[in-house]
Structure formats: structure tokens, C-alpha cells
Write an enzyme that holds these catalytic residues in place. Sequence first.
Site, PDB file in Angstrom:
ATOM      1  N   ALA A  33     -51.902-125.738  38.094  1.00 44.72           N
ATOM      2  CA  ALA A  33     -50.615-126.139  38.374  1.00 44.72           C
ATOM      3  C   ALA A  33     -50.383-127.329  39.157  1.00 44.72           C
ATOM      4  CB  ALA A  33     -49.580-124.909  38.852  1.00 44.72           C
ATOM      5  N   ARG A  45     -36.316-101.235  44.835  1.00 36.38           N
ATOM      6  CA  ARG A  45     -35.545 -99.809  45.225  1.00 36.38           C
ATOM      7  C   ARG A  45     -36.617 -98.960  46.191  1.00 36.38           C
ATOM      8  NH1 ARG A  45     -33.035 -97.234  39.853  1.00 36.38           N
ATOM      9  NH2 ARG A  45     -35.225 -97.988  39.379  1.00 36.38           N
ATOM     10  N   ARG A  48     -43.723 -99.570  47.108  1.00 39.25           N
ATOM     11  CA  ARG A  48     -44.919 -98.905  47.046  1.00 39.25           C
ATOM     12  C   ARG A  48     -46.115 -99.784  47.295  1.00 39.25           C
ATOM     13  NH1 ARG A  48     -44.493 -96.376  41.044  1.00 39.25           N
ATOM     14  NH2 ARG A  48     -43.577 -98.405  40.878  1.00 39.25           N
ATOM     15  N   LYS A 104     -37.725-106.912  27.183  1.00 39.16           N
ATOM     16  CA  LYS A 104     -37.755-107.136  25.759  1.00 39.16           C
ATOM     17  C   LYS A 104     -36.496-106.630  25.200  1.00 39.16           C
ATOM     18  CE  LYS A 104     -40.684-103.438  26.277  1.00 39.16           C
ATOM     19  NZ  LYS A 104     -42.075-103.235  26.942  1.00 39.16           N
ATOM     20  N   GLU A 128     -42.456-114.646  27.782  1.00 39.45           N
ATOM     21  CA  GLU A 128     -43.808-114.436  26.957  1.00 39.45           C
ATOM     22  C   GLU A 128     -44.157-112.951  27.275  1.00 39.45           C
ATOM     23  OE1 GLU A 128     -46.314-114.824  24.705  1.00 39.45           O
ATOM     24  OE2 GLU A 128     -46.319-116.809  25.306  1.00 39.45           O
ATOM     25  N   VAL A 131     -43.030-109.840  24.661  1.00 36.58           N
ATOM     26  CA  VAL A 131     -43.667-109.364  23.172  1.00 36.58           C
ATOM     27  C   VAL A 131     -45.057-109.329  23.657  1.00 36.58           C
ATOM     28  CG1 VAL A 131     -44.012-110.069  20.942  1.00 36.58           C
ATOM     29  CG2 VAL A 131     -41.730-110.374  22.258  1.00 36.58           C
ATOM     30  N   GLY A 133     -47.307-108.083  25.587  1.00 35.97           N
ATOM     31  CA  GLY A 133     -47.872-108.009  26.866  1.00 35.97           C
ATOM     32  C   GLY A 133     -48.843-109.160  27.197  1.00 35.97           C
ATOM     33  N   GLU A 189     -43.841 -92.489  27.659  1.00 34.84           N
ATOM     34  CA  GLU A 189     -43.016 -91.862  28.450  1.00 34.84           C
ATOM     35  C   GLU A 189     -42.728 -90.299  28.350  1.00 34.84           C
ATOM     36  OE1 GLU A 189     -41.550 -93.946  30.836  1.00 34.84           O
ATOM     37  OE2 GLU A 189     -42.807 -95.659  29.833  1.00 34.84           O
ATOM     38  N   LYS A 204     -39.269-106.002  20.061  1.00 38.86           N
ATOM     39  CA  LYS A 204     -40.128-107.319  19.939  1.00 38.86           C
ATOM     40  C   LYS A 204     -39.993-107.761  18.706  1.00 38.86           C
ATOM     41  CE  LYS A 204     -43.167-104.446  23.189  1.00 38.86           C
ATOM     42  NZ  LYS A 204     -44.161-103.369  23.070  1.00 38.86           N
TER      43      LYS A 204
END
Lengths: 435, 435
Positions: A33, A45, A48, A104, A128, A131, A133, A189, A204
Site C-alpha cells: 500500500a 459489545r 474476546r 450483505k 468486497e 459476496v 467471502g 446457525e 449476495k
Amino acid sequence: MQPIHVGLLGLGTVGGGTLTVLQQNAAEIARRAGREIIVSHASSRSLRMAPEALNRVTIMDDPFQLVVQPEVDIVVELIGGCTPARELVLQAIAQGKHVVTANKALIALHGNEIFAAAQQHGVTVAFEAAVAGGIPIIKAVREGLAANHIEWMAGIINGTGNFILTEMRDKGRDFAEVLQEAQALGYAEADPTFDVEGVDAAHKLTILAALAFGIPLQFSACYTEGIGQVQRQDVSNAARLGYRIKQLAFTRKTPRGIELRVHPTLIPEKCLLANVDGVMNAVLAQGDMVGQTLHYGPGAGALPTASSVVADIIEVARTLTTDPHNRVPHLAFQPSELADIPVLPMAEVTTAYYLRLTAQNKPGVLAAVADILGEAGISIKAMFQQEPESGTCEVPLVMLTHPVQERQMNAALGRISDLPDIADDIVRLRVESLR
Amino acid sequence: MQPIHVGLLGLGTVGGGTLTVLQQNAAEIARRAGREIIVSHASSRSLRMAPEALNRVTIMDDPFQLVVQPEVDIVVELIGGCTPARELVLQAIAQGKHVVTANKALIALHGNEIFAAAQQHGVTVAFEAAVAGGIPIIKAVREGLAANHIEWMAGIINGTGNFILTEMRDKGRDFAEVLQEAQALGYAEADPTFDVEGVDAAHKLTILAALAFGIPLQFSACYTEGIGQVQRQDVSNAARLGYRIKQLAFTRKTPRGIELRVHPTLIPEKCLLANVDGVMNAVLAQGDMVGQTLHYGPGAGALPTASSVVADIIEVARTLTTDPHNRVPHLAFQPSELADIPVLPMAEVTTAYYLRLTAQNKPGVLAAVADILGEAGISIKAMFQQEPESGTCEVPLVMLTHPVQERQMNAALGRISDLPDIADDIVRLRVESLR
């Protein structure tokens, strides 16, 4: 050059992955870059992360405070869902900040509003990771294939659904059993609706169709059908006919309108796309000049998704000094050039079909079915009838048809299911040759 | 906005294709780019285009006149070869013009010089079409995967070679026979050296390795081995072992240096890459964060190659007003950040091997071979011995080894070929698991 300061909204799976990528590959990224990219702020929230990863990061409880931080150059939204993500993104844009998101649902449902706001404030919203991954498919369609009229795109863009169908085929298992395992493995899930009903894939696909054809995002017009109806015997029947069943997200431009649909689909086993297995994703694009290109990779997971998020961050860092009018447009086409092409209702879509009927094993049944199909102008490409299982006089009748408009097929199936010797539960799956 | 004026050097296959794409898809391209892109000038030794296609194009006999035309914004070099392409490109750059090229030999051999000149003059040299034709692989590696340390890349990037190996497998034909057919079909040149000896693939691999690892282009360090040595029986032996033979272009970063090599390679048939057939191309990249992504499509042909040329033209048109320091660097990494990592000599490369020995059918031969391999620390993963054909007492002995350094393998094979009961023509092919 000055380092770029990134503010992360969310430190969950993808947020944590993004922090990891930016920290572990910091030197490699700066070599590419031309400047350092630093996570200066984050909101979450629940924390971890390992404390050392957050050493130089200012943690904020209130995400609405983060998006107005003057030191933050790029806001990266990795909360998911539409509330409060939509509000946060709009506020960041109003502050003149560039935004990167992996969300998405947000783009499919609120992208038109968000991109208009970005346009107005001269900032970029990059997505990017929304859609497929880790596969750089947005860049491929929006820039790599920019010379083409895209004719159609077909994707396997829900890893959970593809894992289930792959297991059903490889191990001859039932849908419900594999779904349970996918939930235990953390692929699905607790509420698997979004994955198995095709909603996630439809989000997607809505984005891909906008990029391909220069139309506004219109998720509500996308047709979805879940994979729960696919039975073990359909998977093996398809194999016998030379096909595999995939949860295909498919969009095509026809002279009458855009097809936009997600449903279980038979595709020829010789296609590379038919061989995309497990949780992997792939998108096949047909351009008028290039022909077919296939883009394959991991469609989910912390680090693959973060790979795309960080690619977007690098790109946005490059565009900071670019005249906004010369940037790649959000939806591939200039905002003034979006076309008002209707999305076709499913009744007007033409495809080939796989049918499985349960018939009484007696003379004349097949003839009656064939008569109805013939009268509807539906011709049969392949057919087989299996032996009845012992103790029953019902036989499965499997056929592949040539392409026909869905309205005609529905009418014919209505008549067939009225036949006294045909059971009501006709299985009907669509077939795409992808040529 | 003002239209962009393109000057085409060359109106052959790809030049003609580029004119076709820019004219046929002019409206779609303008919708994306936000401005018209017009071919204003072209130079060609022989005009084979339909006259109406050249209606508004100024034809120049002398390409050196074209590159100094003040009206031309972007020079598109589609002549091929290094002379006079190198000189033309350098002159265009010196005139402050942006350049798009499809010329892999030019970039692989003279890219370092050309990019330095471009850097100095603040212009862009784009070369998407130089690797894998219509597949936007340069963009994927340079931008889409920019968050990753690329660990290795493997490509099938010569369509002619892949066509020959695919035909040998599918139809059980001999190399020489398929090569003749490929020449008749126009896939292979009259002098097929560049394709079958791996030189063309090596040009492209040299470019990919530079983009992946941030090293200068160094074609002369690339190892090449042709596919002419692959025999029909090796193709079927590989199939029996669960592999396919492909002309693989492979580059990997190891702690000791870069592997850079093109040679016939056995790859597991379950890999998607093993199923890339005929004249199609594909590149598989392994990134530390994203894992594996595969990029597949047509690697040659007028319109697919033009698709990439025109994508570059659109992109360059966008960067006209961009601060040169913020553009994507030519070789993916900032010029000051290129690394001085050595390319490993083949003797230091470690791979698994496929060996086919021709042995006298008598006791003790296998033991002698196994002793030599054992003493060299080479362990055998799979082996089979075929029945001798009637009328001969020679038997083919086929084995797959575990990975070993090539130097050790060479020493062991030297000793094996000295055995009195082993014929001299030992076939040795490398094996990559691509995991």
C-alpha cells in the site's frame, strides 16, 4: 506518507479476523500500500480478543462515538444485520468518512440509499467481503470483466447449503441429519433459515445482479426456494442422469427482463461448478467477449472474509486522494446510467426441469402423464422408472424435460397431480446447463 | 467528460479483437467508465479488418509516428515479441502516455526497465492480458489478495500444452499425433517450441511470481521442462494412481528462496485444477489468510484477450487524474520495497516424484532399486509393476515417492540407471499435492 487510521465497528468473528490480518501482515501490507494501515479505534459489545492485540487500540463502548472520531479515516462495519449498522454507516458517510463493510444484508436491502449518500459526500463504500467471502468477485465483475456485457452469473454462494448437499451426495445421508451435524460443527446457525431457505444467497445474488447488469439493488424481487425439499433419492437420481444438485444463485438478462432466483438446481456433473464441494463458494460469469470465467474460494470464515475486508481497506486508502468522479462506481455502472429493467416473475422464467412423480404401478399411468406434458408442449429429454419397493405398488417416475416456461410447467403439474394414480407430492427441481 | 483516445499498435488477432470489443460494447463501456473510449489511431503492417470498422480510425504505417501523436491518450501495444515492441513502449512512456499491453515476453524480459521508466514519467503500464488471457488474475493477485502473504501459486497457463495433455488422457493418443492436430486446429504455432517447451508459461509465471512475492522479474532464473517427454503410458499410470498430468507453472516462497518452475506435473485428480481441460487456463493461489482461491477462464483467443486489454484501458482511463504515488504499483509492491530473495536452483527444490523404470523381469532387480532409493533416504509411497508384454522380458516399474530434494533424486537415479538390469530411459515427473 501518513499512516491510515481504521476504526473497527465490531470485534466478533470477522472483526477479530480483520484485526489479526492487519497486525500479522502489517509489513507486507505496507510494502504493497505504500503506507501503514493501523487499527486506531474499535467498538464492541464484548471483548474476546487477546489483550496484547488491543494494545494500541482505543476501545469505545458507543459505536456512534467511533464514527465521529476525527482521527479515523476509514470506518469498517463488521457488526452485521441492518440495525444499527445502517444508521452507523450513514453517519460515518455524513462525517465524510470512507466505509468498508462485509454486510450483505445491509447492502442488498439499503445499498441504494447508502451509495447515494456516499456519492453525495464524495466517499467510497467498499463491500468486497459481502459476496463470497475471500473470493475477490466484486472486483472481478466490476473491473476485471468491465469490457463485457455480462449475460448471466451462476453462484454457489452459501457454504452451509453447499456443505449439506455435498454430504447428502457423498454419504447418502438425509437433509435433516446433515443439517444437525452442520449446526454442531458451527457451519449452520441455530436458526438455519437464512442459509437453507436461500435468503443469504439471495442477498449476495442481488448484489451480483446489480453489478452485472447496471440495475438498482432489488432484493425483494429475488425468488428463493430452500433445499429442505431435496431428498436423498433426488440426489442419487440426479447422479444417475449425470447431474449434481446445488443450491444455485442464478441471474440472467433476457430481452424481457432479469431473472433473479435462488433454488436447488441440477447442473451437469462435468461443469467445474458442479465440483465445488463442502463449504467452498464459486461464481461462474458469462461475458459476451470473454466467455466463461470461474472464481472459486472460501466463502466464509474469519480470516478469508478479513482478507477481502483488508483488500478493500488498502484500496480505499489508495483512493483517498482520487477525484471521486474517477473512482470505480459502487454498482459498477455510473449512478446516472442505472437501467430500469424489470425483474421477471418466476412464472415467466424458462428452464428445464427434473420431475419425480410417485405413480401407481398399473397400465396407462405413464401414458396419461405423457399426454398432459405433450399437450403443454413439454418434451421429455430423459426418463426412468424404478422398480417398486416390495410391499408397495407405488413406483417413482423420474424425468428430465427440455426447457419450458414455468407457467406452463405449473399448469401441467396441476393437471398431473389431479390424476387419480399420481400421488400429490410431485418433486420439481430446475435444471441449468450453464452453457 | 472528454472521450479517451486510444492508439492501437497492431491490428492482428488481439488488436482486431480489441477494436471489436471497444466498438461493439461502446455503450456498455461508457456506462461503466463514465466517458467514451474511442480508437482514434492504429498502426498495422497488413489490414485485415472490415473497412467499416476502421471508418473513424486514422491508420498510420509507422508505429513510431503513432506513439508521438498528441491526440492519443493511451497507447495499446498488441504487436507481440520484443522488437520493436520494447522501443515503442519506451517511446510512448517518454511522451508521457499510458500504455496497455498483452505482451508477456516483453513484460517478463523487459518489465523491470519498462516499469522504472513509467515510474519516472508518472504513467501506468497495464498488462492484465499478458497472463491467462481473459482471466483477471493480475488484478486478483495485486489487489484482491493484497492482504495476504502469498505462499505459492500454481497455474495451467498454456492452453496449447493443456489441450495436448487433455487429448492424450481422454483419447489415449500419443503426444506427436495430438500436436499435429493442435497445429491443424490453429491452437499450436508451426513452431510449437514456446508452448510445448514451457517458455510461454515461464513468461507468465515470471510475472505472477513478481506480483506474489514482491521480487523483480527474472525470467532467466525460471526452470522449464517440456511435455514432449510425457508418454501415453505415463498418462494412464498417473490415472491409476489417482493423478492427472498437467503442464504446471509453479512458484513458491520457501525460507531458502523462491521456487520458479514449469514442468509436467502429476496433480491429484480431486483438485479442481486437475479438471481444467482443453485450452482453458486456471491459476490457483495460496494466501496465508484467505487459503486457496482458483481463477479459471479462457487463456487465449482474440475476444477473451481483448476483454482484459479493454478492462485495462478502462482502468487507465480512470487513473488519468490520480496522483501517481497512490496508484496500484506495477508489480503489486512499491518499487522501493522489492525484495532480493534468490530463485532456488532446481537441485535444491523438494518435490515428490513419479518414476517409471524399464527393468529386466528377473529376481533381485526390484531389491537393487529399492536399496538405492533407501540409501538416498527416498521413501516409496505407491508402486506397481505391470506384466511384461508377450515376447519381451522387460517390465515397467512405476512408483510414487515421498518428497525429496532433487539433488538426492538425481544422484539416486544416476546409480539406478547404472544397474545392468535397468534400461537407461528412466521417466521422472514431479508430483505436487497442491495443499
